[in-house]
Structures are given as structure tokens and as C-alpha cells.
Design an enzyme around this catalytic site. Sequence first.
Site, mmCIF file in Angstrom:
data_model
loop_
_atom_site.group_PDB
_atom_site.id
_atom_site.type_symbol
_atom_site.label_atom_id
_atom_site.label_comp_id
_atom_site.label_asym_id
_atom_site.label_seq_id
_atom_site.Cartn_x
_atom_site.Cartn_y
_atom_site.Cartn_z
ATOM 1 N N CYS A 66 0.786 -0.988 -0.143
ATOM 2 C CA CYS A 66 0.086 0.197 0.026
ATOM 3 C C CYS A 66 0.832 1.219 0.012
ATOM 4 O O CYS A 66 1.516 1.767 1.055
ATOM 5 C CB CYS A 66 -0.904 0.160 1.311
ATOM 6 S SG CYS A 66 -1.723 1.465 1.423
ATOM 7 N N CYS A 105 -0.230 3.708 2.795
ATOM 8 C CA CYS A 105 0.418 3.282 4.193
ATOM 9 C C CYS A 105 2.188 3.614 4.267
ATOM 10 O O CYS A 105 2.516 4.333 5.354
ATOM 11 C CB CYS A 105 0.086 1.986 4.154
ATOM 12 S SG CYS A 105 -1.383 1.299 3.848
#
Length: 221
Positions: free
Chosen positions: A125, A128
Site C-alpha cells: 500500500c 500506508c
Amino acid sequence: MSPTTTSLRSLSFSLYASSNSTPISTPIEARQLLSSCNRFYGLSSSSSSSSLTTSSLIGNLVFSSRNQSLSVKVQALAAETEQPKWWERKAGPNMIDITSAEQFLNALKDAGDRLVIVDFYGTWCGSCRAMFPKLCKTAKEHPDILFLKVNFDENKSLCKSLNVKVLPYFHFYRGADGQVESFSCSLAKFQKLREAIERHNVGSISNISSSASEKVEDSSE
């Protein structure tokens, strides 16, 4: 006189010029060439008395050089692989990696009345990864808050039971109140997480200090 010395003295080479095939008239004895190699590579004179021929000596030197080069590459690769991945880094003792549902429940139980922030993330991600440094900084600023990191791919059953469908995603828990808030957040909206901390971490020393610092900055502007 040893057989090795006799064979070295009797052995000679004819060197050829690179421009044509005419041999150079003056022969060069093997002992002289070997001695030149020894002086060039810094070998002692005693080495020339060994049974190694000139070709085997040069071959050993080339092999040793290749081994050294390979060793350097292996060491560089090992140093690179030893570096922790971005999701493996920790801000401090108040940031814990969760590997099972049991560990997750025990962490919430042991936290007592402390505010617990759960970060659901994926190693793939991009959002993230982008916000993780700020999350670590926030954890250092609030040592009284417990931060739990949950890898989505390694804890899919847990994430599914908690209704986590997007990443990054955050859950806030506090003592007997249980889950007090949950939302998705990105680096651009990181202020949303800070505001949630202010709401749910009321009375903590770190939150009071942080709020006072922000007010001083606002007034100076």
C-alpha cells in the site's frame, strides 16, 4: 641444483609483437619473467623458488582478484538485505506488531484505560508507506498511547471480522468504552488522526503538552 631450477633455466619464451607475426629476437627466461611478476605484485624473493610456473602464478592472482570482487559484492548485498523494510521499523516500545487475533485481544486487555490506536496496513500500500513516518513521529510524541500495527495480508481473518475494507485504516480503543472511533486516513488527511487523538486522549500529559505547543505556534503566526 634442483630439477625445478634446471627446468626454469632451460625454459624460455619468444614474445611476439602485436603489429606483426615476427618473433622478438631476444628470448626471456622464465626465471626473469617470474621475478618481474614477483616484484610487480610485491611478492618476496622466496616465492620464486616455489614450484609454481609463471602461468600458474598469474592464474592464481587473477582468481584471487575475482574472489575479492565477488566477496565485496556479497557483503554489499548482505548489508542491503539486513536493512529493515519500512513496515518493520518501530517508533518505540509503544508500537507493537500484531500477528494473531489472540495477541490483538490481549494487547487491548493489557492496555487498560490507555488509548489504543490500531493501524491496519499493507506492505504493498503506497498510502500506508507514505504516512508511516508521520505515524512513527506521532507515536514518539505520545508515549502514553499504544500503537498496534496489523498487517492486512497476514491477518485477513482478523481484518474481515473488524470490517476493514480499505487501507490504511485506523481503529481507536479506550478501556471500558471499547472502540470509540474508526476511519480511513491518508497522508494528506493526517490532521484527521491528530484531531481524533485530541478527542480521545483527554487528560494525558502528552496530549496537554501537544495542545499547548500547537497554541503557541498558532499565536506566533
